[in-house]
Design an enzyme around this catalytic site. Structure first.
Site, PDB file in Angstrom:
ATOM      1  CG  ASP A   1      -9.652  -0.202   4.772  1.00 43.36           C
ATOM      2  OD1 ASP A   1      -9.234  -0.568   3.661  1.00 43.36           O
ATOM      3  OD2 ASP A   1      -9.033  -0.389   5.844  1.00 43.36           O
TER       4      ASP A   1
ATOM      5  CD  GLN B   1      -3.675  -4.449   6.349  1.00 41.61           C
ATOM      6  OE1 GLN B   1      -3.843  -3.371   5.784  1.00 41.61           O
ATOM      7  NE2 GLN B   1      -3.986  -5.593   5.778  1.00 41.61           N
TER       8      GLN B   1
ATOM      9  CE  LYS C   1      -3.895  -2.365   2.114  1.00 45.16           C
ATOM     10  NZ  LYS C   1      -4.701  -2.689   3.306  1.00 45.16           N
TER      11      LYS C   1
HETATM   12  N1  GUN Z   1      -6.915  -6.930   5.944  1.00 40.93           N
HETATM   13  C1  GUN Z   1      -7.164  -7.629   4.816  1.00 40.93           C
HETATM   14  N2  GUN Z   1      -7.693  -6.824   3.870  1.00 40.93           N
HETATM   15  C2  GUN Z   1      -7.775  -5.596   4.417  1.00 40.93           C
HETATM   16  C3  GUN Z   1      -8.223  -4.341   3.918  1.00 40.93           C
HETATM   17  O1  GUN Z   1      -8.687  -4.204   2.790  1.00 40.93           O
HETATM   18  N3  GUN Z   1      -8.123  -3.313   4.787  1.00 40.93           N
HETATM   19  C4  GUN Z   1      -7.661  -3.441   6.048  1.00 40.93           C
HETATM   20  N4  GUN Z   1      -7.637  -2.360   6.824  1.00 40.93           N
HETATM   21  N5  GUN Z   1      -7.244  -4.596   6.540  1.00 40.93           N
HETATM   22  C5  GUN Z   1      -7.300  -5.663   5.725  1.00 40.93           C
END
Ligand code: GUN
Length: 292
Positions: A119, A96, A52
């Site tokens: 998100d 996350q 990311k």
């Molecule tokens: N863990 C797995 N996929 C995601 C996501 O898209 N966002 C976040 N914050 N955590 C995750």
């Protein structure tokens, strides 16, 4: 059979975003800024967050990574969320997941200002999405819609089967595929307790597999000419790889692909699109596209 190339599509979209960002900056605007909060050292989460941050760089965004050890208290994490909510330079941020078991993920998600929830996990965004209002849409379903659109897959009036009912993928995917402005399809959701799951899948024009079970979808479950979207990314041990594992999708690709009009591979299908959709949501946040 058409291979839906998520990797190439994601690269194209990131380039489009980067061009828009440079226009914004040269017009005197602020560079979009995404912050990510990472708790602990889970291998998968480390990789996702690292990717990311790299995507931010590719898009010309500012990025910040805030790390905590896995014994961080819920209170400390909530204070961090509060600080990011009030930091005017941060356009959007993510925490996350998964979080350690002593921390309530729902409490943390609900503490995030929905206007910065890139998100799309906050109940305000989930609710607005469900009734078709402007909002952040979570990255995986958003990425799948984008692939269907860019590969000219007709969805209106078609039968779509979604395998899986998770809050992050299955549920929002089904909502969006049924909505007039998005999929406009007839949607069936199947899960571990569904009867006649195979028969439902056989009738699907578009089959979206998000159950997290490697090679679950076999050739006999797929209608000739269907479009198949594979969301699965299970790590299976593989001694021939330097990492010691390989990613395995929910679809038995080798046998299913020849039957399909179009299909996403794993890796290189839905996966690369998810991070790219997070970048799109961050750009929307910086432009205050959904909320002022
Ligand atoms: N863990 C797995 N996929 C995601 C996501 O898209 N966002 C976040 N914050 N955590 C995750």
């Amino acid at each position: 059979m058409k291979l839906i190339d998520g990797k190439a599509t994601a690269a194209e979209i990131k380039k489009e975003i980067a061009e828009e960002v440079e226009l914004m900056v040269s017009a005197g605007g602020k560079r979009p800024h995404l912050a990510a909060v990472l708790v602990g050292h889970d291998g998968g989460s480390e990789t996702y967050v690292h990717n990311k941050m790299l995507a931010c760089e590719a898009c010309g965004f500012r990025s910040s990574l805030i790390r905590f050890e896995s014994d961080v208290t819920e209170e400390t994490l909530l204070q961090c969320v509060d600080r990011l909510n009030n930091d005017a330079d941060v356009d959007g941020f993510i925490v996350q997941l998964p979080l350690p078991v002593h921390i309530s993920e729902q409490k943390v998600i609900e503490a995030i200002d929905y206007r910065k929830d890139v998100d799309g996990f906050h109940p305000v965004n989930v609710g607005r999405m469900a009734i078709g209002l402007p909002c952040y849409i979570s990255a995986t379903p958003k990425g799948i819609l984008e692939l269907l659109k860019r590969y000219d897959v007709e969805t209106s009036g078609k039968k779509c089967v979604v395998l899986g009912r998770s809050n992050i993928v299955g549920k929002p995917m089904a909502q969006l595929m049924m909505q007039k402005n998005y999929g406009d399809a007839t949607v069936t959701v199947c899960h571990s307790r569904s009867r006649n799951l195979k028969k439902e899948c056989q009738e699907a024009d578009i089959l979206i597999a998000a159950i997290g079970s490697p090679a679950f979808v076999t050739a006999d479950m797929v209608k000739e000419g269907a479009t198949v979207i594979d969301v699965g990314t299970t790590r299976v041990p593989d001694a021939t790889r330097p990492s010691g594992f390989r990613l395995c999708g929910d679809v038995d690709f080798e046998y299913v692909a020849p039957r399909c009009a179009a299909i996403t591979p794993v890796p290189g299908g839905v996966g690369p699109m998810t991070i790219c959709m997070l970048m799109q949501n961050t750009l929307s946040a910086a432009k205050k596209e959904f909320y002022s």
